[in-house]
Each structure stands twice: as structure tokens, then as C-alpha cells.
Design a protein around this motif. Structure first.
Motif, PDB file in Angstrom:
ATOM      1  N   PRO A 182       0.828  -1.205   0.000  1.00  0.00           N
ATOM      2  CA  PRO A 182       0.000   0.000   0.000  1.00  0.00           C
ATOM      3  C   PRO A 182       0.866   1.260   0.000  1.00  0.00           C
ATOM      4  CG  PRO A 182      -0.823  -1.596   1.588  1.00  0.00           C
ATOM      5  CD  PRO A 182       0.497  -2.125   1.113  1.00  0.00           C
ATOM      6  N   GLY A 183       0.463   2.235  -0.777  1.00  0.00           N
ATOM      7  CA  GLY A 183       1.200   3.493  -0.860  1.00  0.00           C
ATOM      8  C   GLY A 183       2.345   3.464  -1.857  1.00  0.00           C
ATOM      9  N   SER A 184       2.519   2.330  -2.536  1.00  0.00           N
ATOM     10  CA  SER A 184       3.606   2.225  -3.509  1.00  0.00           C
ATOM     11  C   SER A 184       3.082   2.522  -4.917  1.00  0.00           C
ATOM     12  CB  SER A 184       4.225   0.830  -3.476  1.00  0.00           C
ATOM     13  OG  SER A 184       3.305  -0.140  -3.944  1.00  0.00           O
ATOM     14  N   GLU A 185       4.008   2.746  -5.825  1.00  0.00           N
ATOM     15  CA  GLU A 185       3.680   2.911  -7.233  1.00  0.00           C
ATOM     16  C   GLU A 185       4.859   2.439  -8.066  1.00  0.00           C
ATOM     17  OE1 GLU A 185       2.117   6.329 -10.412  1.00  0.00           O
ATOM     18  OE2 GLU A 185       2.377   6.839  -8.294  1.00  0.00           O
ATOM     19  N   GLU A 186       4.564   1.619  -9.060  1.00  0.00           N
ATOM     20  CA  GLU A 186       5.582   1.064  -9.955  1.00  0.00           C
ATOM     21  C   GLU A 186       6.726   0.404  -9.177  1.00  0.00           C
ATOM     22  OE1 GLU A 186       6.856   3.801 -12.964  1.00  0.00           O
ATOM     23  OE2 GLU A 186       4.814   4.174 -13.675  1.00  0.00           O
ATOM     24  N   GLY A 187       6.374  -0.230  -8.060  1.00  0.00           N
ATOM     25  CA  GLY A 187       7.348  -1.016  -7.315  1.00  0.00           C
ATOM     26  C   GLY A 187       8.217  -0.252  -6.360  1.00  0.00           C
ATOM     27  N   PHE A 188       7.890   1.029  -6.083  1.00  0.00           N
ATOM     28  CA  PHE A 188       8.654   1.836  -5.133  1.00  0.00           C
ATOM     29  C   PHE A 188       7.703   2.548  -4.172  1.00  0.00           C
ATOM     30  CE2 PHE A 188      11.957   1.731  -8.485  1.00  0.00           C
ATOM     31  CZ  PHE A 188      13.079   1.421  -7.715  1.00  0.00           C
TER      32      PHE A 188
END
Length: 418
Positions: A312-318
């Protein structure tokens, strides 16, 4: 009368002897920058070339030391002569010129770096100069004004890997040389527009034919690891990266430089999954690696400190993590055609389509990253070499919503210094 005759003789001597047909004098660094630097030039004519050098400005070309050419090659329409200077003194300016059977070149100078971890270093980092000559010349002139310890150039020197464009690139690079002959060393990596590793070996004498290697500044202060995003990320390169980061976990800082961004901020650029899988986990294993320099996309971005995370809170694995994350900066643009920064992430600090280079200040206590908008280079006052980290008059820093300064501090869990 005697004094006048001596002056006339000196003028005649210089005019008569400045006949060595050389061009494109450049300096490159790898390994220990406090004791070595490599000088390279294109030999247009003449024979028996050698490098003359000294720690004091020579009178009438009376240099104390000379070295023959270490190795030479014919590449991209140039006869590249390479002299590797080793066993030098730290923090020392070396004056040098090229002598051959036709005469002497002008006198240049280059400086080795301090071997002290208490030194503060200045770097300019960027890439993607490609083939927009008028624009890249402006960035090159900024190098001469800022006088960094080194330029960290991260690929895509040219648009098409042909003789004509390389010769034009080196013509333009002459603008980085100061009026007093000061040559700024480069630490280089390969981009996707360099069609082979060999061209980096031939033109810049990189120490590994696969173009991945380590460079050291300030003794125990900084390990810079240069990677090759154009070859396999597994096998030899991954073994090298694992070993290099492990060997330098006791340094105050480690910085990684490579061409293609792991997560580009231009929508049509592909995600670099092989780097995400093979480079990033190794980067994150070492708390003293806090900064990655990326290029390729022809735009500008800085991130918040981020870690590999798909929760949760990630995007594109970061995901953003200010305590242990790594900051990624760059994506060009040293003169290549600009592209819209149309792919921001939730962990992007700021992004914008601007011509820029990064100005990076490294000390034991912190790394500061600034972004220079170099188009007004003629208006910038040259920095003082005795205080080269002070902002010069006229400098145009990118000042987006989250500020002009990206400050990075050591992690509290870095292992004890070696």
C-alpha cells in the motif's frame, strides 16, 4: 636593450614552437583520483609524441617530467593517444603539454583530487548531449564556470555513433576548458546511442572493456560505481556490483551512475525491469548508497528517498521512505531534444521538461544536489577555486515547488568506517 631582446626571443620561441598538430585534449578518471589521471588527445600529424608535465608552470616549456604514449588507437576519425599518469600527488595541479617532432601544444593543467575524507567535492552530472550543438555548448561552458572536481557524464554523447558526430562532440567539449587551460576530468558511462562498449574504451580509456568500474574520491569519502545499462544486468556486471558495493560499505558514501532510469518520467520510455530486479536490491543492501544518477529520458526529475516496495502506498514497485530510501535524480538533458515529464509517480519530488545538469556537493556530513538551468551560462561568474561550492553570481537554479536543494544525510545504521 638586453631585456627587450629576451622578450622578443621568448615571443619568437613560443610562436615557433607551438606547432604540434593536436586537438581534443581531454582528461578522464577512474580508480583512485588522488593519484592518477589519464590524458587523451587526437594526433593530427607529427611523430614521437610524448606528454610533458610538471607541478609548477614551466618556463620556455622546460618541464621536469615526460612520458611516452601508453596506448593509441584509431577510432571515429581520430588518432587517439592515451597517457596514463599514475603515482601522482593528491590535491596537486599538474601543468602539461604534448610535444612531438613538430613542436609543442599549448599548456594545459589538470588537478588530482584530495585523498582526505574531510574534503568537500563538487561534481557536475548529466548526459544526453546528442546532436543539438548550440544547446550542449551552453552546458559545456557552464562546466568551465563551475570548475567541478569532475564531470560525471552518463551516456548518449552523440545522436548517431558516426565519425562526424563524434568529431563535432569533441569540438564542442573544448568549451569546458578554462581560458587558463584548466581541463576538467570526466568519469563516463555508456548510453544507448553509443553502439558498442569499444567506443568508450577507445575514446575515454575506460578501465573495463564492459564499461563498469569504480572511481574513488577523497580516500574514504566516496565510492562512485559506474554501470552499463546497455548490457546484461546479470552475470559479470552483477557480480562486479555486488563485490564493489560490499568492498566499499565502510565509505561515507556510495553513488551509482548509469544511463537508463529504472522508472523513467517520460511516458513512452520503457521501464527497466532488469535493473529493478538486479541493481536496486543491491543498492538497497548498503545504507551508504543514497543517490543514483540516471539519464536517457531527456527531461528532469528528482525523487523523494524511495525503496523497493509493492505494498500500500507504492507505485511502480517503489514507496517513499525518508529514513532508508535512495534518491534518484537526472534523466538528462545536456542538449538532446526535450521531452515532456508526463509520467510522475507518487514518490516523485519534482519533474519538468528543462535543459539542465545536476550540481552535486559531497562532504562527510551530507550530499546536496542542485539542478542548474545552464542556458544563461554567459551571465554566470566563474567560481573561485578556493571556494568552489559557493553559488556563483548569476547562477540559475531550478527552483520547483519542493525547493532548489535536495539534501541527503547519512543513514544512522551505516557500518563503522574502515
Amino acid at each position: 636593450m638586453k631585456s627587450r631582446l629576451i622578450t622578443l626571443f621568448s615571443l619568437f620561441f613560443f610562436a615557433f614552437n607551438l606547432n604540434a598538430k593536436v586537438r581534443f585534449v581531454r582528461a578522464v578518471m577512474s580508480g583512485n583520483t588522488s593519484e592518477s589521471v589519464t590524458i587523451i588527445w587526437d594526433q593530427l600529424s607529427g611523430s614521437e609524441p610524448e606528454l610533458l608535465f610538471d607541478t609548477i608552470y614551466p618556463k620556455d616549456f622546460n618541464f621536469s617530467y615526460n612520458l611516452p604514449v601508453t596506448v593509441s588507437n584509431h577510432s571515429k576519425g581520430m588518432h587517439n593517444n592515451i597517457v596514463r599518469l599514475e603515482g601522482l600527488k593528491p590535491s596537486t595541479t599538474y601543468f602539461f603539454c604534448i610535444k612531438d617532432n613538430e613542436g609543442f601544444s599549448r599548456i594545459y593543467h589538470v588537478s588530482t583530487c584530495s585523498d582526505s575524507e574531510n574534503e568537500t567535492f563538487s561534481f557536475i552530472a548529466g548526459g544526453d548531449s546528442r546532436d543539438r550543438r548550440e544547446t550542449r555548448v551552453k552546458a559545456n561552458k557552464m562546466v568551465a564556470k563551475i570548475k567541478p572536481h569532475a564531470v560525471l557524464f552518463n551516456g548518449d554523447f552523440i545522436g548517431i555513433d558516426i565519425e562526424k558526430q563524434w568529431i563535432e562532440w569533441f569540438e564542442d567539449w573544448e568549451n569546458t576548458i578554462g581560458k587558463d587551460g584548466r581541463v576538467t576530468p570526466m568519469v563516463v558511462t555508456r548510453g544507448n546511442h553509443e553502439l558498442s562498449n569499444k567506443v568508450l574504451v577507445d575514446l575515454f580509456d575506460v578501465p573495463n572493456k564492459k564499461v563498469y568500474y569504480s572511481t574513488y574520491f577523497g580516500g574514504n569519502l566516496l565510492h562512485l560505481v559506474s554501470l552499463n545499462s546497455e548490457i546484461l544486468k546479470i552475470g559479470g556486471q552483477k557480480r562486479f556490483l555486488r563485490s564493489a558495493l560490499k568492498e566499499n560499505e565502510g565509505k561515507y558514501w556510495q553513488i551509482a551512475q548509469y544511463h537508463r532510469p529504472v522508472r523513467p518520467h517520460v511516458g513512452h520510455k520503457k521501464e527497466m525491469e532488469t535493473q529493478y530486479r538486479n541493481f536496486v536490491p543491491l543498492f538497497e543492501k548498503y545504507p551508504n548508497l543514497k543517490l543514483c544518477l540516471e539519464n536517457d529520458s531527456h527531461t528532469c526529475k528528482t525523487t523523494w528517498p524511495i525503496i523497493k516496495d509493492n505494498g500500500p502506498g507504492s507505485e511502480e514497485g517503489f514507496k517513499r521512505n525518508d529514513s532508508i530510501g535512495i534518491t534518484y535524480v537526472g534523466e538528462g538533458c545536456w542538449g538532446a531534444p526535450l521531452r515532456a515529464a508526463d509520467d510522475p509517480k507518487c514518490w516523485t519530488r519534482n519533474s519538468e521538461a528543462i535543459n539542465q545538469v545536476n550540481w552535486i556537493i559531497v562532504s562527510k556530513d551530507m550530499i546536496r544536489v542542485m539542478t542548474i538551468k545552464y542556458e544563461n551560462g554567459d551571465e554566470v561568474v566563474e567560481v573561485d577555486l578556493n571556494n568552489r561550492t559557493e553559488l556563483p553570481q548569476g547562477i540559475d537554479l531550478w527552483t520547483p515547488s519542493n525547493g532548489a536543494f535536495v539534501d541527503i544525510y547519512p543513514s544512522t545504521n551505516v557500518k563503522s568506517r574502515k
